[in-house]
Design a protein around this motif. Structure first.
Motif, PDB file in Angstrom:
ATOM      1  N   ARG A  19     -53.489  10.556  51.882  1.00  0.00           N
ATOM      2  CA  ARG A  19     -52.052  10.259  51.783  1.00  0.00           C
ATOM      3  C   ARG A  19     -51.396  10.313  53.160  1.00  0.00           C
ATOM      4  NH1 ARG A  19     -47.797  13.422  47.773  1.00  0.00           N
ATOM      5  NH2 ARG A  19     -45.934  12.200  48.323  1.00  0.00           N
ATOM      6  N   THR A  20     -51.767  11.318  53.955  1.00  0.00           N
ATOM      7  CA  THR A  20     -51.206  11.445  55.304  1.00  0.00           C
ATOM      8  C   THR A  20     -51.640  10.274  56.178  1.00  0.00           C
ATOM      9  OG1 THR A  20     -51.153  13.862  55.151  1.00  0.00           O
ATOM     10  CG2 THR A  20     -51.124  12.910  57.361  1.00  0.00           C
ATOM     11  N   HIS A  22     -52.406   7.277  55.189  1.00  0.00           N
ATOM     12  CA  HIS A  22     -51.627   6.120  54.748  1.00  0.00           C
ATOM     13  C   HIS A  22     -50.229   6.156  55.375  1.00  0.00           C
ATOM     14  CE1 HIS A  22     -54.251   4.079  51.926  1.00  0.00           C
ATOM     15  NE2 HIS A  22     -54.557   5.233  51.330  1.00  0.00           N
ATOM     16  N   HIS A  23     -49.626   7.330  55.401  1.00  0.00           N
ATOM     17  CA  HIS A  23     -48.277   7.467  55.948  1.00  0.00           C
ATOM     18  C   HIS A  23     -48.266   7.159  57.445  1.00  0.00           C
ATOM     19  CE1 HIS A  23     -44.192   8.790  56.434  1.00  0.00           C
ATOM     20  NE2 HIS A  23     -44.540   9.759  57.263  1.00  0.00           N
ATOM     21  N   TYR A  24     -49.249   7.699  58.181  1.00  0.00           N
ATOM     22  CA  TYR A  24     -49.321   7.427  59.609  1.00  0.00           C
ATOM     23  C   TYR A  24     -49.486   5.933  59.873  1.00  0.00           C
ATOM     24  CZ  TYR A  24     -49.909  12.463  60.457  1.00  0.00           C
ATOM     25  OH  TYR A  24     -49.734  13.815  60.541  1.00  0.00           O
ATOM     26  N   ASP A  25     -50.222   5.257  59.013  1.00  0.00           N
ATOM     27  CA  ASP A  25     -50.408   3.810  59.146  1.00  0.00           C
ATOM     28  C   ASP A  25     -49.087   3.085  58.888  1.00  0.00           C
ATOM     29  OD1 ASP A  25     -51.452   1.272  59.378  1.00  0.00           O
ATOM     30  OD2 ASP A  25     -52.709   1.382  57.594  1.00  0.00           O
ATOM     31  N   GLU A  26     -48.367   3.526  57.876  1.00  0.00           N
ATOM     32  CA  GLU A  26     -47.111   2.876  57.506  1.00  0.00           C
ATOM     33  C   GLU A  26     -46.062   2.979  58.604  1.00  0.00           C
ATOM     34  OE1 GLU A  26     -46.019   4.778  53.904  1.00  0.00           O
ATOM     35  OE2 GLU A  26     -47.535   3.751  52.676  1.00  0.00           O
ATOM     36  N   ILE A  27     -46.032   4.114  59.320  1.00  0.00           N
ATOM     37  CA  ILE A  27     -45.004   4.295  60.361  1.00  0.00           C
ATOM     38  C   ILE A  27     -45.500   3.859  61.738  1.00  0.00           C
ATOM     39  CG2 ILE A  27     -43.910   6.181  59.079  1.00  0.00           C
ATOM     40  CD1 ILE A  27     -45.202   8.160  61.005  1.00  0.00           C
ATOM     41  N   THR A  31     -52.808   3.319  63.454  1.00  0.00           N
ATOM     42  CA  THR A  31     -53.225   2.087  62.786  1.00  0.00           C
ATOM     43  C   THR A  31     -54.739   1.922  62.890  1.00  0.00           C
ATOM     44  OG1 THR A  31     -51.124   1.034  63.371  1.00  0.00           O
ATOM     45  CG2 THR A  31     -52.942  -0.410  62.709  1.00  0.00           C
ATOM     46  N   LYS A  58     -48.601  18.064  65.944  1.00  0.00           N
ATOM     47  CA  LYS A  58     -48.008  18.510  64.686  1.00  0.00           C
ATOM     48  C   LYS A  58     -48.203  19.997  64.468  1.00  0.00           C
ATOM     49  CE  LYS A  58     -46.693  16.967  61.307  1.00  0.00           C
ATOM     50  NZ  LYS A  58     -45.316  17.169  60.760  1.00  0.00           N
ATOM     51  N   LEU A  64     -42.655  14.328  63.626  1.00  0.00           N
ATOM     52  CA  LEU A  64     -43.357  13.053  63.761  1.00  0.00           C
ATOM     53  C   LEU A  64     -42.616  12.098  64.687  1.00  0.00           C
ATOM     54  CD1 LEU A  64     -44.699  12.227  60.178  1.00  0.00           C
ATOM     55  CD2 LEU A  64     -46.015  12.862  62.210  1.00  0.00           C
ATOM     56  N   ASN A  68     -44.435  10.632  67.951  1.00  0.00           N
ATOM     57  CA  ASN A  68     -44.524   9.200  68.229  1.00  0.00           C
ATOM     58  C   ASN A  68     -44.142   8.883  69.673  1.00  0.00           C
ATOM     59  OD1 ASN A  68     -45.278   6.706  67.262  1.00  0.00           O
ATOM     60  ND2 ASN A  68     -43.240   6.182  66.503  1.00  0.00           N
TER      61      ASN A  68
END
Length: 246
Positions: A19-20, A22-27, A31, A58, A64, A68
């Motif tokens: 899940r984490t 996926h979230h890192y990919d989304e933001i 990637t 983190k 986050l 970034n």
């Protein structure tokens, strides 16, 4: 030849959840280097190194959004950036230590009145509260004039004197002494308060009632051994100062 890791392998290596990832990919923070035809993500060695850097930042408690901003810095630049963060972290640690000290003091029985945890000292809050309640009275104006410039707190000597008076009331309560034995203690308490303003006997009786009725003062009086010390103070003050009781 570049080696690629599946998402499952990345989670097993780093402990980061799917899940984490996926979230890192989304933001756009992490990637995957490749995606298979079936949509499965493939992570390169560089991806893994980047993820471990994210985990490090983190772990320091950095948001986050800030991660970034830092993630693409080289290590020397990152060190300089984290020096500022380390100073902020020390301040947080010191603040947490202060909060923990206050918590331990409270758990050990220290009343709220004596804790150093408020944005404004509690004594100063009481002074402001009193200004709303009694600011229109001549007595309050006299008190304000005498204590102007030192409204926030009382001196250690003043606190010690008042504590000794309350201890005398406590001893009185412990031996269930008659009213005749308390006249000198009441007079001593009256003289102490009249150093700050010319309190009438009626107002002094109200102050004694406040000790017994206001839970903030009840908490303070827990440092004395007799459970009904505030009631004893109020009763004896009324006996000697309340003209209606004569």
């Amino acid at each position: 030849m570049t080696h690629y890791y599946s998402m499952k392998q990345i989670t097993e290596i780093t402990g980061v959840t799917k899940r984490t990832l996926h979230h890192y990919d989304e933001i756009g923070l992490l990637t995957p280097s490749q995606r298979q035809d079936n949509g499965y993500r493939q992570y390169s060695q560089d991806n893994l190194i980047r993820l471990q850097k994210i985990i490090f930042l983190k772990g320091l408690g950095i948001s986050l959004n800030e991660v970034n901003k830092m993630i693409d810095l080289d290590e020397e630049t990152l060190r300089r950036s984290l020096q500022t963060y380390q100073t902020q972290m020390k301040e947080k640690i010191n603040n947490l230590q202060r909060l923990n000290d206050n918590l331990l003091s409270f758990l050990d029985g220290t009343p709220l009145l004596k804790l150093d945890i408020y944005e404004l000292p509690l004594q100063q809050q009481y002074a402001t509260e009193a200004s709303y309640r009694y600011g229109h009275t001549a007595v309050y104006q006299s008190l304000a004039d005498k204590r102007r410039g030192n409204e926030a707190s009382y001196s250690e000597e003043e606190v010690a004197q008042m504590d000794s008076i309350f201890e005398a009331f406590n001893q009185l309560a412990e031996r269930n002494a008659p009213y005749e034995d308390s006249k000198h203690i009441v007079e001593r308490w009256k003289r102490m308060l009249n150093q700050y303003a010319d309190f009438s006997d009626d107002l002094l009786c109200c102050i004694a009632d406040t000790y017994d009725e206001d839970p903030r003062f009840q908490d303070y009086f827990k440092q004395f051994s007799h459970p009904k010390i505030t009631q004893v103070i109020a009763d004896h003050v009324h006996f000697h100062l309340d003209k209606c009781s004569e």
